[in-house]
Design a protein around this motif. Structure first.
Motif, short mmCIF file in Angstrom:
data_model
loop_
_atom_site.label_atom_id
_atom_site.label_comp_id
_atom_site.label_asym_id
_atom_site.label_seq_id
_atom_site.Cartn_x
_atom_site.Cartn_y
_atom_site.Cartn_z
N UNK A 294 9.58 30.88 23.67
CA UNK A 294 8.99 29.55 23.84
C UNK A 294 7.77 29.41 22.94
N UNK A 295 7.01 30.50 22.82
CA UNK A 295 5.81 30.46 21.98
C UNK A 295 6.19 30.19 20.52
N UNK A 296 7.24 30.86 20.04
CA UNK A 296 7.64 30.63 18.66
C UNK A 296 8.12 29.21 18.44
N UNK A 297 8.91 28.71 19.39
CA UNK A 297 9.38 27.33 19.27
C UNK A 297 8.20 26.36 19.21
N UNK A 298 7.27 26.51 20.14
CA UNK A 298 6.13 25.59 20.19
C UNK A 298 5.28 25.72 18.92
N UNK A 299 5.07 26.98 18.50
CA UNK A 299 4.30 27.21 17.28
C UNK A 299 4.99 26.58 16.08
N UNK A 300 6.29 26.82 15.94
CA UNK A 300 7.03 26.34 14.77
C UNK A 300 6.94 24.82 14.66
N UNK A 301 7.14 24.15 15.80
CA UNK A 301 7.10 22.69 15.79
C UNK A 301 5.70 22.19 15.43
N UNK A 302 4.68 22.87 15.92
CA UNK A 302 3.30 22.49 15.63
C UNK A 302 2.93 22.79 14.18
N UNK A 303 3.32 23.98 13.75
CA UNK A 303 3.00 24.44 12.39
C UNK A 303 3.56 23.48 11.34
N UNK A 304 4.72 22.95 11.61
CA UNK A 304 5.38 22.04 10.66
C UNK A 304 4.85 20.62 10.71
N UNK A 305 3.82 20.37 11.51
CA UNK A 305 3.22 19.03 11.53
C UNK A 305 3.49 18.26 12.81
#
Lengths: 79, 437
Positions: free
Chosen positions: B174-185
């Motif tokens: 879940x952390x990677x998913x949330x991070x990835x979505x945030x990291x991409x803008x």
């Protein structure tokens, strides 16, 4: 949960502004002209369902895409 | 100063270009017989190119935008005009815009929850997010089960995650998913075409970025030289390939984490770059080539989403004024199944699906499949998938050098992780680290 009849245009302006992350929404602003897309539209519809227990479809939102029009639609639900 | 850069993708070539401009003596070692990493040109018609790998960009991709300008390249806006096609098990249907024929309130519930998660994540250091240990332990699939969202949201979620990050929900925390979505803008930016991360493509293909960077570096870029061993001591580094030893003062390793771990290091590193939970991005791209973008004559945008597959989505990637190109994406679990099929079965499955989805179109003339799962020197695309436990274990060391060895690659960038923009930013950062060391 507030009854659908209690919804105001200001409520919907506030909702649009929160979802669109902008202050520039007026009663007659078109959601999709203000940067709304299909994804953000789902968030408007889930908020309306949560707050007023009124389930609308994409097509209903497209046809009532301003705070004023959406308020009228919710007030008159199920229409 | 002598520098060896391992990997001639966007990250490695960016680092090499920066270091060469600073006066360093640079050698770039690339395992394949081409540069470009996870970008790759597909010539769909004579002189007309589509992207078999990384393709899209938006206005927030500022380093990519400046590289495009510096190299004299141009961009072309993606088009999304007309009706979409959707197939969610009851036969294909058309809808206006990108509105799927699913319960909109249910999808809104799902996105509300995803917004909450992405808002809470620490984008610069996801391992420091409040409640990081719990979010890092749970998979996105497990998280979805716990939400109790409507069936339509459950059907939509794997398609969304496949499209956003080439992941099956069971593969990422879940952390990677949330991070990835945030990291991409953010979810909306990452999902959007106009105004978002898919607003444009590089005219003539994104592979030109690396081709042009490599051309400027000339014979400093050496192809077909996979790096096997990196030795270092107080005096320098020795990089062993199948052909030669290269001596250097510092090394930039600009390959995906799983491939960095395939290199032997002496002395050994205190920690690896990937774990048993780290997955490969599961994306296979399929270009369907027509004489012209014929779907536009039918009022269709070319955009489609299908739960049945193998193509989970298609998008109009036609070069301006040229051939018609529909790019299909096979991602997540579908990609793993598809990768196991032989070439003939793959083509038959795609052709059958396209005929169901776009019955008004003639059969595509050509069909080009780019399978990133089976690429030994990419091991997946868009990027490595951080599974349960990975961010807490790997995150704090992402950019920490191992002696004279520095790390680059889109997976080392907390900004625009997994995208071309992240790769370029990581290359600049690694070059600065080397220069400052």
């Amino acid at each position: 949960m507030p009854a659908p009849s209690t919804v105001t245009v200001d409520d919907m302006v506030g909702l649009f502004q929160r979802i669109l992350e902008t202050d520039g929404v007026g009663p007659d602003s078109d959601f999709f002209d203000q940067g709304g897309d299909s994804l953000l539209a789902t968030r408007v519809l889930s908020a309306v369902a949560r707050q007023y227990d009124v389930e609308l479809t994409f097509i209903q939102l497209i046809d009532a895409a301003s705070p004023a029009a959406l308020t009228k639609l919710i007030k008159n639900f199920p229409g | 100063m002598r520098i060896v850069v391992v990997g001639a993708g966007l990250a490695g070539l960016t680092a090499a270009t920066d270091l060469a401009a600073d006066g360093a003596e640079v050698t770039v070692l690339e395992a394949r017989n081409r540069v470009g990493g996870r970008t790759r040109g597909v010539e769909v018609a004579p002189g007309q190119w589509a992207d078999g790998g990384a393709a899209y960009l938006g206005h927030r991709h500022t380093e990519l935008g400046s590289l495009i300008r510096r190299l004299g390249l141009a961009t072309v806006a993606t088009t999304m005009t007309g009706r979409s096609r959707f197939s969610f098990g009851d036969g294909p249907q058309s809808t206006d815009g990108r509105f799927p024929p699913l319960n909109a309130t249910a999808l809104g519930d799902l996105f509300d929850r995803l917004y909450e998660l992405t808002a809470a994540v620490r984008p610069d250091a996801p391992w420091l997010t409040p409640d990081a240990a719990r979010l890092d332990r749970q998979t996105a699939a497990g998280w979805l089960d716990g939400t109790g969202v409507h069936d339509d949201a459950r059907r939509f979620f794997p398609l969304f995650l496949g499209e956003m990050m080439a992941a099956d929900p069971a593969d990422v925390s879940v952390l990677h998913m949330a991070f990835y979505l945030r990291s991409g803008g953010g979810i909306r930016y990452l999902n959007a075409f106009a105004g978002g991360a898919q607003a444009a493509r590089v005219y003539g293909g994104a592979h030109q970025l690396c081709d042009l960077l490599a051309a400027k570096l000339g014979d400093r870029v050496r192809l077909a030289e996979p790096v096997r061993w990196i030795d270092q001591d107080g005096t320098g580094v020795s990089v062993r390939t199948d052909r030669a030893y290269h001596q250097a003062d510092a090394v930039v390793v600009a390959v995906p984490p799983v491939l960095a771990d395939a290199i032997e290091f002496d002395p050994v590193r205190p920690a690896r770059r990937a774990t048993a939970a780290t997955g490969r991005g599961c994306a296979i791209k399929v270009q369907l080539v027509y004489p012209a973008p014929l779907w536009r004559d039918h009022g269709l945008s070319g955009w489609s989403v299908s739960a049945d597959g193998p193509l989970q989505s298609t998008v109009d990637d036609s070069p301006p004024g040229g051939a018609g190109v529909l790019t299909g994406f096979v991602t997540g679990r579908q990609a793993r199944t598809f990768a196991r099929l032989d070439d003939k079965s793959r083509r038959a499955a795609v052709r059958a699906q396209i005929q169901r989805l776009f019955p008004g179109l003639p059969a595509p003339g050509r069909l080009v499949i780019t399978d990133w799962l089976s690429e030994p020197y990419s091991r997946g695309c868009y990027a490595a998938l951080f599974g349960p436990g990975d961010w807490l274990a790997l995150g704090p060391r992402l950019t920490v050098p191992h002696g004279r060895v520095h790390w680059a690659g889109t997976e080392t960038s907390t900004e625009f992780f997994g995208l071309m923009e992240g790769a370029i930013r990581s290359g600049h950062r690694a070059a600065q680290q080397v220069a400052a060391a």
